[in-house]
Each structure stands twice: as C-alpha cells, then as structure tokens.
Design an enzyme around this catalytic site. Structure first.
Site, PDB file in Angstrom:
ATOM      1  N   SER A 153       0.988  49.168 -16.938  1.00  0.00           N
ATOM      2  CA  SER A 153       0.487  49.495 -15.608  1.00  0.00           C
ATOM      3  C   SER A 153       1.659  49.842 -14.683  1.00  0.00           C
ATOM      4  O   SER A 153       2.445  50.736 -15.005  1.00  0.00           O
ATOM      5  CB  SER A 153      -0.342  48.322 -15.079  1.00  0.00           C
ATOM      6  N   ARG A 222      -8.353  41.913  -3.765  1.00  0.00           N
ATOM      7  CA  ARG A 222      -8.266  41.523  -5.171  1.00  0.00           C
ATOM      8  C   ARG A 222      -9.584  41.776  -5.900  1.00  0.00           C
ATOM      9  O   ARG A 222      -9.589  42.235  -7.050  1.00  0.00           O
ATOM     10  CB  ARG A 222      -7.895  40.043  -5.264  1.00  0.00           C
ATOM     11  N   ASP A 317      -9.938  52.374 -20.527  1.00  0.00           N
ATOM     12  CA  ASP A 317      -9.184  52.248 -19.276  1.00  0.00           C
ATOM     13  C   ASP A 317      -9.555  53.418 -18.364  1.00  0.00           C
ATOM     14  O   ASP A 317      -9.205  54.557 -18.623  1.00  0.00           O
ATOM     15  CB  ASP A 317      -7.687  52.263 -19.575  1.00  0.00           C
ATOM     16  N   HIS A 350      -8.682  48.470 -18.430  1.00  0.00           N
ATOM     17  CA  HIS A 350      -7.258  48.457 -18.116  1.00  0.00           C
ATOM     18  C   HIS A 350      -6.607  47.125 -18.503  1.00  0.00           C
ATOM     19  O   HIS A 350      -5.448  47.087 -18.917  1.00  0.00           O
ATOM     20  CB  HIS A 350      -7.063  48.722 -16.623  1.00  0.00           C
ATOM     21  N   ASP A 351      -7.338  46.043 -18.384  1.00  0.00           N
ATOM     22  CA  ASP A 351      -6.801  44.719 -18.717  1.00  0.00           C
ATOM     23  C   ASP A 351      -6.466  44.560 -20.192  1.00  0.00           C
ATOM     24  O   ASP A 351      -5.860  43.552 -20.581  1.00  0.00           O
ATOM     25  CB  ASP A 351      -7.808  43.627 -18.324  1.00  0.00           C
TER      26      ASP A 351
END
Length: 371
Positions: A153, A222, A317, A350-351
């Site tokens: 990232s 967040r 992602d 994405h994680d």
C-alpha cells in the site's frame, strides 16, 4: 506517542539545525527523529539488511519480539525465524514514517521554536520526504546496501521511491498492493476522511489537546477507509445481512447490522492509537504521490533503477486495482528492468497483503533467495 509500544523501539536523530531535512514543499525541518525497530542480526559486511515500509496507519512494530509475544507485529506471520523474512538470515529494519504519530517527528511532536506541538504548523511532507528520512536512518547505521526494500500500500509507494531515489543502494524492490499514483476515486475517499476530521468541532484547526481531540471525525475517517480495505466477497462472507443481538429490525438509527457494529468498533479502536492531524498529513502525501507527473512518465521514473523487482497485486483489491500493479510492471519492462509479477487470487480485498501469508510466501521466499 500513541498506543502501546514495544520496549525494543529505538530512536535516531536524522536532522539537526546543522543538517536540516529539506522537503518537497520547499520548507525544511531542523530537528527530525525516526522511531524504528530491528529484528535479526546485521552480518559483518552489512549486506543482509531488508527495509520493510509500513502502510498508512502502520508503525515500526512489523514483527513480534521473542520477549513480547503479547505485542504482535502487524506482519507477525511474515517475519521471524524461518519465516518469509527469516530473522536467522536477514537483519530487518522498519521505521515509523516522517509525519507519523508512533514516535517519529510529525504533527504531534514539539516544535522547539514555539515549545508547543506542531499541529497544522507542521509542513506538508511527501512520500519522497519519508524515503529521504529513512535513507538518513539507514546511513546512521552505516549500511550502504539494502538487500531488499518491501512494503504494501503506502509502503509499496515508498518501495518504488527508494528504488528510484537510491538506485545504487537497493538490490531488490518488492512493491505490494500499491499504485504509481492514486486514482481519483482514491483521492476522493481520502478527502472525505479528511473532511470528517476537519469538520469535527474538536479539531479546532488542528490545535487540539490530548484530552480533547476530534475523536468522532477520526473514527469516521477510519470507518470510511476501512470499507475500501475490504471486498464485497469478504464482507458478504463475514457479515452478510446478519443482525446484531436480535432477529428482527428495531426500526432505529442505532447500529443493528453486524457490519455496522464492526465498523464502529474499528473506528473506536483506531482513535486510541492514532492522531487526527497525522491522518490528514499522511493521506495528503498519498494523494500527491504521482511518479508519472514527477518524472515525466512512469518509464522514465524507473529508467535509472538497478533493483530487481517483484510486483504483487490482489484480485479483489478495488482500492489499488490489479491494473495499477500491471501498469508498474509494464513501465519496468519498457525500461528494460528485471521484473516479476505475482497476482494473488483472494477474497480479502486490499487487506490481503496483511493476511494472505500462505499464498504470498512461496513467491516472496523464492524471490528473496534469488536476488
């Protein structure tokens, strides 16, 4: 400094009034320290060092120290004896980035000229500034060659900048789940997160205290960002449309769905370990990162690099989609560079770069062994 930190954290002063750190914005910082942690042992010739760079809200605690098993590092499955980043073989460095809030100089630091926290008087920093600061840290350890630089990232952006800025120092570069420039959609999500913070009355133009800070805005930022780290499939598998503590709709604006409760939990947990102003600064640095604009073209950006590259992307992602990883690979190929590409099929979005240890391990281990 926020959060519970390892006792192994170290600090390096990498800028002084006699040797200030010049920034891309035209300003300079006359006093800078970086917080960092190391794992493994540096060999006598100092050529077994791997620099790991962290993502947006990460820190230096990438691994788990043997005497602190309760403090798991954010890549604890990846780093340790006989793991991908084998600490029996490699000396690992990970530093908190410039502008961060986990021990490195940033908006939470005291400005010695005013004797108060910088807040929004802290100058805007770029990814290249972060890398230049890390370079000074590595120099302070008398390390002149990095076996590899690896990160996901925002960490992947740093990896590419390292290979470009210091081509004679980086033997291998591993940018993971990243992009050479943020998409308009990515910028949009960052801006919504920043507005959530800035519009919180407690933000007070960045002049808030540790006891009264924009907690609601930071938690909302967040929550917004966390949605982009997941995928539709992972959210369906984990939450579906499950209700929390009930089988019937309550016809209320209170969180009823499990996914709502999860996002609120993530937001509330985040405000205990992160600073709102740092969030503004780091997301802005991500927005500004644009290798094509900076160097004229992506191929030109990579034209002077000497590193061997492994680029990794993830099928679900949608924050940094696969096409962006392939754009990096294509530019490296056009520049005549040694590049390998690995695309991981995953449900985690994405994680995935934090979670897919078993799928990533063979490619990373093979690559590191053949540098």
């Amino acid at each position: 400094m926020l959060g519970t930190r390892s006792k192994h954290i170290q600090y390096a002063t990498i800028a002084t009034p006699m040797n200030p750190l010049k920034l891309d914005c035209g300003k300079e910082l006359i006093e800078v320290r970086l917080a960092y942690e190391t794992f493994g042992t540096l060999n006598p010739v100092k050529d077994n060092c791997i620099l790991i760079t962290h993502a947006l809200t990460g820190d230096s605690h990438v691994g788990t120290h043997a005497d602190e098993e309760e403090l798991k590092g954010w890549w604890h499955d990846f780093l340790g004896p006989d793991l991908i980043f084998d600490t029996n073989k490699y000396f690992i460095i990970c530093s908190n980035i410039l502008g961060g809030c986990m021990g490195s100089t940033g908006p939470t630091s005291i400005n010695k000229e005013t004797n108060r926290r910088y807040g929004t008087e802290f100058p805007l920093v770029s990814i290249r500034d972060m890398v230049n600061a890390q370079k000074r840290l590595v120099d302070s350890l008398n390390i002149s060659c990095l076996h590899a630089v690896c990160g996901g990232s925002l960490g992947g952006m740093q990896v590419m900048q390292w290979a470009i800025s210091y081509p004679d120092m980086v033997r291998a570069a591993i940018p993971i789940a990243t992009t050479p420039r943020l998409s308009p959609q990515g910028i949009a999500f960052n801006e919504v997160g920043r507005r959530a913070i800035i519009n919180d009355p407690a933000w007070n133009r960045g002049n808030y205290s540790k006891d009264s800070f924009p907690s609601q805005g930071l938690a909302l930022a967040r929550m917004i960002a966390h949605i982009t780290y997941l995928s539709d499939e992972s959210m369906r598998n984990k939450f579906g449309r499950m209700l929390r503590n009930t089988d019937e709709y309550q016809y209320s604006f209170a969180p009823e769905f499990e996914v709502e409760s999860y996002l609120n939990y993530q937001g509330n947990k985040f405000i205990k370990r992160f600073d709102a102003n740092s969030y503004l600064y780091i997301t802005k640095a991500v927005d500004y990162f644009d290798l094509e604009k900076t160097y004229g073209s992506l191929t030109k950006a990579f034209s002077e690099t000497n590193a061997k590259f492994l680029v990794m992307g993830f099928s679900t992602d949608w924050l940094y989609p696969i096409y962006q990883s392939k754009t990096i690979v294509s530019a490296l190929q056009k520049a005549g560079k040694d590049v390998s590409y690995c695309e991981i099929d995953t449900k985690f979005g994405h994680d995935a770069f934090l979670l897919e240890y078993e799928k990533m391990a063979p490619f990373l281990i093979n690559f590191l062994q053949n540098i």
